[in-house]
Design a protein around this motif. Structure first.
Motif, PDB file in Angstrom:
ATOM      1  N   SER A 120      32.642  32.043  46.868  1.00  0.00           N
ATOM      2  CA  SER A 120      33.422  31.662  48.052  1.00  0.00           C
ATOM      3  C   SER A 120      33.422  30.140  48.228  1.00  0.00           C
ATOM      4  O   SER A 120      34.435  29.551  48.590  1.00  0.00           O
ATOM      5  CB  SER A 120      32.878  32.365  49.303  1.00  0.00           C
ATOM      6  OG  SER A 120      31.691  31.737  49.749  1.00  0.00           O
ATOM      7  N   ALA A 139      37.826  45.986  48.662  1.00  0.00           N
ATOM      8  CA  ALA A 139      38.771  44.860  48.558  1.00  0.00           C
ATOM      9  C   ALA A 139      40.210  45.384  48.570  1.00  0.00           C
ATOM     10  O   ALA A 139      41.094  44.818  49.235  1.00  0.00           O
ATOM     11  CB  ALA A 139      38.506  44.073  47.274  1.00  0.00           C
ATOM     12  N   MET A 164      42.334  39.235  47.733  1.00  0.00           N
ATOM     13  CA  MET A 164      40.873  39.364  47.695  1.00  0.00           C
ATOM     14  C   MET A 164      40.406  39.142  46.258  1.00  0.00           C
ATOM     15  O   MET A 164      41.056  39.585  45.313  1.00  0.00           O
ATOM     16  CB  MET A 164      40.422  40.761  48.148  1.00  0.00           C
ATOM     17  CG  MET A 164      40.486  41.004  49.641  1.00  0.00           C
ATOM     18  SD  MET A 164      39.434  39.920  50.635  1.00  0.00           S
ATOM     19  CE  MET A 164      37.831  40.665  50.371  1.00  0.00           C
ATOM     20  N   THR A 176      44.380  40.844  54.628  1.00  0.00           N
ATOM     21  CA  THR A 176      44.484  39.612  53.852  1.00  0.00           C
ATOM     22  C   THR A 176      45.440  39.841  52.678  1.00  0.00           C
ATOM     23  O   THR A 176      45.498  40.965  52.157  1.00  0.00           O
ATOM     24  CB  THR A 176      43.084  39.186  53.313  1.00  0.00           C
ATOM     25  OG1 THR A 176      43.261  38.231  52.268  1.00  0.00           O
ATOM     26  CG2 THR A 176      42.300  40.359  52.746  1.00  0.00           C
ATOM     27  N   THR A 226      37.463  40.171  43.719  1.00  0.00           N
ATOM     28  CA  THR A 226      36.513  41.294  43.719  1.00  0.00           C
ATOM     29  C   THR A 226      36.048  41.617  42.302  1.00  0.00           C
ATOM     30  O   THR A 226      36.537  41.044  41.340  1.00  0.00           O
ATOM     31  CB  THR A 226      37.161  42.524  44.409  1.00  0.00           C
ATOM     32  OG1 THR A 226      36.189  43.565  44.553  1.00  0.00           O
ATOM     33  CG2 THR A 226      38.352  43.049  43.606  1.00  0.00           C
ATOM     34  N   SER A 272      33.769  38.463  53.284  1.00  0.00           N
ATOM     35  CA  SER A 272      33.034  38.320  52.021  1.00  0.00           C
ATOM     36  C   SER A 272      31.660  38.940  52.130  1.00  0.00           C
ATOM     37  O   SER A 272      30.933  38.678  53.087  1.00  0.00           O
ATOM     38  CB  SER A 272      32.892  36.833  51.667  1.00  0.00           C
ATOM     39  OG  SER A 272      34.171  36.253  51.500  1.00  0.00           O
ATOM     40  N   ALA A 287      41.617  34.999  52.687  1.00  0.00           N
ATOM     41  CA  ALA A 287      41.125  35.581  51.429  1.00  0.00           C
ATOM     42  C   ALA A 287      39.595  35.537  51.377  1.00  0.00           C
ATOM     43  O   ALA A 287      38.975  34.553  51.790  1.00  0.00           O
ATOM     44  CB  ALA A 287      41.710  34.820  50.247  1.00  0.00           C
ATOM     45  N   GLY A 288      39.015  36.619  50.849  1.00  0.00           N
ATOM     46  CA  GLY A 288      37.555  36.688  50.748  1.00  0.00           C
ATOM     47  C   GLY A 288      37.118  37.205  49.397  1.00  0.00           C
ATOM     48  O   GLY A 288      37.925  37.340  48.479  1.00  0.00           O
TER      49      GLY A 288
END
Lengths: 85, 403
Positions: B146, B172, B184, B181, B186, B155, B99-100
């Protein structure tokens, strides 16, 4: 230099023309000046004469300042300079 | 391809310090625009904005955080806390690794820049705080987010002026949609309401001195806002398995470039983005019930956007509703698409359409149902969110009611 000649010089520089090519009845559009060029010209005029020009690009016809031709712009500047003095 | 749903939302902006407060203000058609309050405001000719008032950073953050968080980062962290709490996710192990966070932002830490320029130029100091650079960089908010939540996947920050948040959220969406992923974080944030920030905008002569009145014939320009909105975008099966509440489905997006003018909008560029989002989301144009307009309240944007909508939707343009919530929260520039996505979620989930307030006179060049002044109840299956930036960079998102 008169106010008229100073304004014409600013407009000529923006239009990339000689001052002698600027006619008093020309519109800025005739001279190839677009909306960004207009805002830049007004900024240059404010700096040259140390005045504030009441101009909002969203309602050019609403403001007291008439930009419909070179001569109306000169008249507007002459008035603002006189008011400042 | 994976289905993408929204499982968390958070915000702070001129209308409220949470999502429920903001949606309540939108339902009531409340205006968040007020007199600006900051140093040297008397030297500005534009003195109104959608400023976050009654805000006390000391009660929200500790001393170490405040040394590193510009206002735009503070807003991001506040909005993220609400969004991630609602989603009910904790990031560890493989989820944390994948996840970012992708955020939109345009001005970076403009207050930090303004204060420090003032101290070296005006006050003549020769020394600045050691954290000026990490505080003002545009990616500071994404990086702090993050770190706070242990997000170790892709990211970054997207900067496309007024379309930044929409570009960020589209990116995202694409990452979750494509299976990179399952989650996300966003959205976007902005805080340009300081002397230098507003002074720069004044120069362009497109700002209103009294109100933001999108689509109204007597509109006279845009009004700047500030704040943030953050969302959790999650792969549908991932959300379903853990029993998460789903706010709406993100169905698709499109991005286009006008390749034409640095400030003037283009009908073709806008229309291509709207059309593209429908195609990407496999949505028939008759299904669209609501559009959250870019609707800046400038002469140029509103007529161009109306013409683009009329072109894309044909006869259906007269049936759909389109409103600009900038009339209430003002224009958050790089954060605006994120706050405006809240109005789309409200339309889809709650069946309430946020109004365009300050609407006074019909403009034949904006002859659409702009939901003037009063919110409306309506069932909406599909909503679009438009963003058309200076520089001609456009991004439109398509959302579906989750069923």
């Amino acid at each position: 230099m008169s106010i008229k000649d100073r304004v014409i010089a600013i407009i000529a520089e923006q239009a990339v023309l000689e001052p002698s090519d600027i006619g008093l009845e020309n519109t800025l559009e005739d001279l190839g000046i677009d909306s960004l060029g207009l805002v830049e010209s007004i900024f240059a005029i404010e700096e040259e004469f140390d005045i504030t020009v009441p101009f909002n690009a969203n309602e050019p016809s609403e403001s007291d300042f008439d930009i419909s031709s070179v001569s109306t712009i000169i008249a507007g500047i002459e008035r603002l300079v006189k008011e400042r003095a | 391809m994976k289905r993408v749903v929204i499982t968390g939302a958070g915000t702070i902006n001129a209308l409220g310090a949470t999502v429920p407060q903001t949606l309540e203000a939108m339902r009531e058609g409340r205006c968040g625009i007020s007199e600006l309050e900051f140093r040297d405001v008397e030297r500005l000719s534009i003195r109104i904005g959608g400023q976050v008032k009654n805000y006390d950073p000391e009660s929200r953050f500790n001393r170490q955080q405040l040394a590193l968080f510009d206002r735009f980062t503070q807003f991001t962290m506040i909005a993220a806390r609400e969004a991630i709490a609602q989603a009910g996710l904790t990031f560890s192990g493989e989820l944390a690794a994948r996840a970012g966070v992708i955020l939109g932002n345009s001005g970076g830490g403009m207050t930090t820049l303004d204060e420090n320029y003032r101290s070296v130029y005006e006050d003549g100091k020769n020394r600045v705080h050691p954290f000026v650079v990490p505080k003002l960089m545009n990616n500071a908010a994404a990086s702090h987010l993050s770190m706070e939540y242990n997000l170790k996947g892709p990211s970054f920050t997207v900067s496309t002026a007024c379309a930044s948040s929409n570009h960020a959220m589209a990116q995202a969406f694409q990452m979750v949609h494509g299976g990179i992923t399952p989650v996300m974080v966003t959205g976007g944030s902005e805080s340009m309401l300081c002397f230098g920030g507003v002074k720069a905008w004044e120069g362009l002569r497109v700002m209103s001195r009294d109100a933001c009145r999108p689509f109204s014939a007597n509109r006279n320009g845009m009004v700047q806002g500030e704040g943030a909105a953050i969302f959790v975008f999650e792969e549908y099966e991932h959300a379903r398995k853990r029993g998460a509440e789903i706010l709406a489905e993100v169905a698709g997006f499109a991005m286009t470039s006008d390749a034409s003018d640095i400030v003037m909008p283009s009908k073709q560029g806008a229309a291509r983005a709207i059309q593209g989002a429908l195609k990407d989301a496999r949505i028939n144009r008759d299904e669209v019930g609501y559009i959250n307009a870019h609707g800046t309240g400038t002469a140029a944007n509103d007529k161009t956007e109306s013409a683009a909508v009329a072109d894309v939707f044909g006869a259906h343009a007269d049936k759909l509703m389109i409103s600009s919530t900038k009339s209430m929260h003002a224009h958050l520039i790089g954060g605006t698409g994120a706050v405006e996505l809240l109005a789309c979620i409200m339309a889809l989930r709650d069946g309430i359409i946020a109004p365009t307030i300050g609407y006074e006179e019909p403009d034949p060049e904006c002859a659409l149902d702009v939901v003037p002044n009063v919110a409306r109840e309506a069932r909406v299956d599909v909503a679009l969110s438009n963003a058309f930036a200076f520089g001609g960079l456009n991004a439109v998102l398509a959302l579906r009611r989750f069923t």
